[in-house]
Design an enzyme around this catalytic site. Structure first.
Site, short mmCIF file in Angstrom:
data_model
loop_
_atom_site.label_atom_id
_atom_site.label_comp_id
_atom_site.label_asym_id
_atom_site.label_seq_id
_atom_site.Cartn_x
_atom_site.Cartn_y
_atom_site.Cartn_z
N TYR A 133 -13.62 9.02 -1.09
CA TYR A 133 -14.62 8.45 0.47
C TYR A 133 -13.88 9.23 1.51
O TYR A 133 -13.30 8.86 1.59
CB TYR A 133 -14.98 7.09 0.01
CG TYR A 133 -14.80 6.53 0.71
CD1 TYR A 133 -13.23 5.89 0.17
CD2 TYR A 133 -14.40 5.71 1.81
CE1 TYR A 133 -12.61 4.76 1.09
CE2 TYR A 133 -14.40 4.91 2.89
CZ TYR A 133 -12.91 4.28 1.96
OH TYR A 133 -12.79 2.72 2.90
N ARG A 154 0.49 -1.45 0.07
CA ARG A 154 -0.29 0.14 0.37
C ARG A 154 0.76 1.20 -0.33
O ARG A 154 0.32 2.39 -0.50
CB ARG A 154 -1.13 -0.12 0.98
CG ARG A 154 -1.99 -0.71 1.24
CD ARG A 154 -3.62 -0.12 0.52
NE ARG A 154 -4.48 -1.47 0.01
CZ ARG A 154 -5.13 -1.63 0.16
NH1 ARG A 154 -5.92 -0.47 1.82
NH2 ARG A 154 -6.16 -1.92 0.41
N TYR A 182 0.89 4.01 -2.81
CA TYR A 182 0.26 5.75 -1.77
C TYR A 182 0.93 6.91 -2.13
O TYR A 182 0.75 8.01 -2.99
CB TYR A 182 -0.07 5.91 -0.67
CG TYR A 182 -1.12 4.86 -0.14
CD1 TYR A 182 -2.27 4.26 -0.64
CD2 TYR A 182 -1.01 4.51 1.92
CE1 TYR A 182 -3.41 3.98 0.18
CE2 TYR A 182 -1.72 3.70 2.29
CZ TYR A 182 -3.15 3.51 1.58
OH TYR A 182 -4.30 2.76 2.07
N GLN A 209 -9.76 -1.07 9.96
CA GLN A 209 -8.70 -1.70 8.73
C GLN A 209 -8.59 -3.03 9.86
O GLN A 209 -7.58 -3.13 9.70
CB GLN A 209 -7.42 -1.30 8.57
CG GLN A 209 -7.59 0.05 7.36
CD GLN A 209 -6.88 0.58 6.70
OE1 GLN A 209 -7.32 1.31 6.09
NE2 GLN A 209 -4.94 -0.02 7.00
N1 SAM Z 1 -11.40 7.75 4.42
C1 SAM Z 1 -12.12 7.14 4.96
C2 SAM Z 1 -13.04 7.89 5.98
O1 SAM Z 1 -13.22 8.77 6.55
O2 SAM Z 1 -13.53 7.02 7.22
C3 SAM Z 1 -11.71 5.65 5.47
C4 SAM Z 1 -10.76 5.45 4.84
S1 SAM Z 1 -9.92 3.98 5.56
C5 SAM Z 1 -8.05 3.95 4.33
C6 SAM Z 1 -10.05 2.49 5.44
C7 SAM Z 1 -11.25 1.68 6.46
O3 SAM Z 1 -12.00 2.74 7.04
C8 SAM Z 1 -12.05 0.37 6.65
O4 SAM Z 1 -10.98 -0.78 6.62
C9 SAM Z 1 -13.13 1.15 7.80
O5 SAM Z 1 -12.50 0.55 9.14
C10 SAM Z 1 -12.68 1.56 7.35
N2 SAM Z 1 -14.43 2.12 7.29
C11 SAM Z 1 -14.76 2.51 5.47
N3 SAM Z 1 -15.55 2.41 5.04
C12 SAM Z 1 -16.85 1.81 6.38
C13 SAM Z 1 -17.59 1.55 6.33
N4 SAM Z 1 -19.35 1.96 5.24
N5 SAM Z 1 -17.92 1.38 7.64
C14 SAM Z 1 -17.86 1.24 8.79
N6 SAM Z 1 -16.14 1.26 8.43
C15 SAM Z 1 -15.90 1.50 7.58
#
Ligand code: SAM
Length: 262
Positions: A90, A64, A68, A164
């Site tokens: 997102y 990753r 990135y 994550q």
């Molecule tokens: N930027 C994103 C945010 O503002 O939520 C987070 C990005 S991070 C790389 C990815 C992690 O965010 C996932 O492994 C999970 O822990 C969390 N995540 C992302 N989408 C999610 C969702 N729909 N519901 C719960 N957790 C989520």
């Protein structure tokens, strides 16, 4: 002169993009998207047809960190070519997103303008859907692999939010699905067992990403954590054991008693 604005599109494609984010997407020369979701990409492309996904840079077996770095390279190159660049991630673009911070740092280093706007993160949705106010018990929030490998001080009286969780123990985060994580999850459960009883109830949370969908709220005992079905968007919540005791010495210093403190 080139410039960079980094925005978030929210977690649900239904109405979580701020008006400011929408306007920046519409007015950019180029929009780069790190949205991980075709419906969300479609919504951004509708606002600005010159929108390009960054997702092609994710590849099975590629770390990753490299991905990135390449994302930041692509963004910075377009800005230094003189474009008004918008990057749409997102959620909140600054929450657990390395290339957004990195691209802003590099663009500013070139003496050009770069800014980030806040967005609705998974944690914001979690607070609303689970009714957990971070101020109630205090809150610790970390990335699952860092949680495993770093010597953190875990305070079981605070709410723990572990991001994550589907990639726990993936040292280079080079896989693209959440099915290979068994040893990491076993280790994570062992760490939690040092602080919580086996029958402590945990929550695996997935906020709804599509309109009319409900969030997924899976309650599971700590003793069963290793059986959990996880995805790349699962977040683990470990509820607090309750409020810690008062520090009588500190109250006494200010001449207060517990009854006087709200
Ligand atoms: N930027 C994103 C945010 O503002 O939520 C987070 C990005 S991070 C790389 C990815 C992690 O965010 C996932 O492994 C999970 O822990 C969390 N995540 C992302 N989408 C999610 C969702 N729909 N519901 C719960 N957790 C989520």
């Amino acid at each position: 002169k080139g410039q960079l604005i980094v925005v978030g599109t929210g977690i649900s494609v239904a109405g979580q993009m701020t008006l400011a984010a929408k306007s920046h997407i519409e007015n950019a020369d180029i929009v780069f998207m790190g949205i991980m979701n075709k419906v969300g990409e479609h919504a951004v492309k509708n606002l600005n047809p010159n929108s390009i996904s960054l997702d092609d840079l994710y590849q099975e077996g590629k770390s990753r960190a490299v991905t990135y770095d390449q994302m930041a390279d692509r963004i910075v190159q377009a800005v230094s070519d003189g474009h008004k660049v918008c990057v749409a991630f997102y959620g909140h673009p600054g929450v657990f997103v390395t290339p957004s911070h990195e691209a802003i740092r590099r663009v500013r280093e070139l003496g050009l303008n770069a800014q980030m706007l806040p967005g609705v993160s998974a944690e914001d949705c979690l607070i609303a859907d689970l009714g957990i106010d971070p101020s109630r018990f205090g809150c610790q929030s970390y990335e699952a692999t860092q949680f495993l490998f770093r010597d953190y001080r875990i305070d079981p009286y605070m709410t723990q939010i572990i991001w994550q969780i589907g990639l726990a123990g993936e040292a280079s985060l080079s896989v693209l699905d959440a099915t290979h994580n068994q040893p990491g999850l076993v280790m994570l459960a062992d760490i939690l067992r040092e602080h919580y009883p086996d029958n402590h109830e945990l929550i695996i949370y997935e906020a709804a990403t599509l309109p009319i969908c409900e969030p997924k709220i899976q309650k599971i005992l700590l003793s069963e954590l290793t059986l959990a079905k996880l995805t790349l968007i699962s977040t683990l919540v470990v509820p607090s054991l309750g409020l810690p005791e008062y520090r009588q010495d500190r109250l006494a210093k200010l001449g207060l008693t517990e009854q006087q403190v709200i």
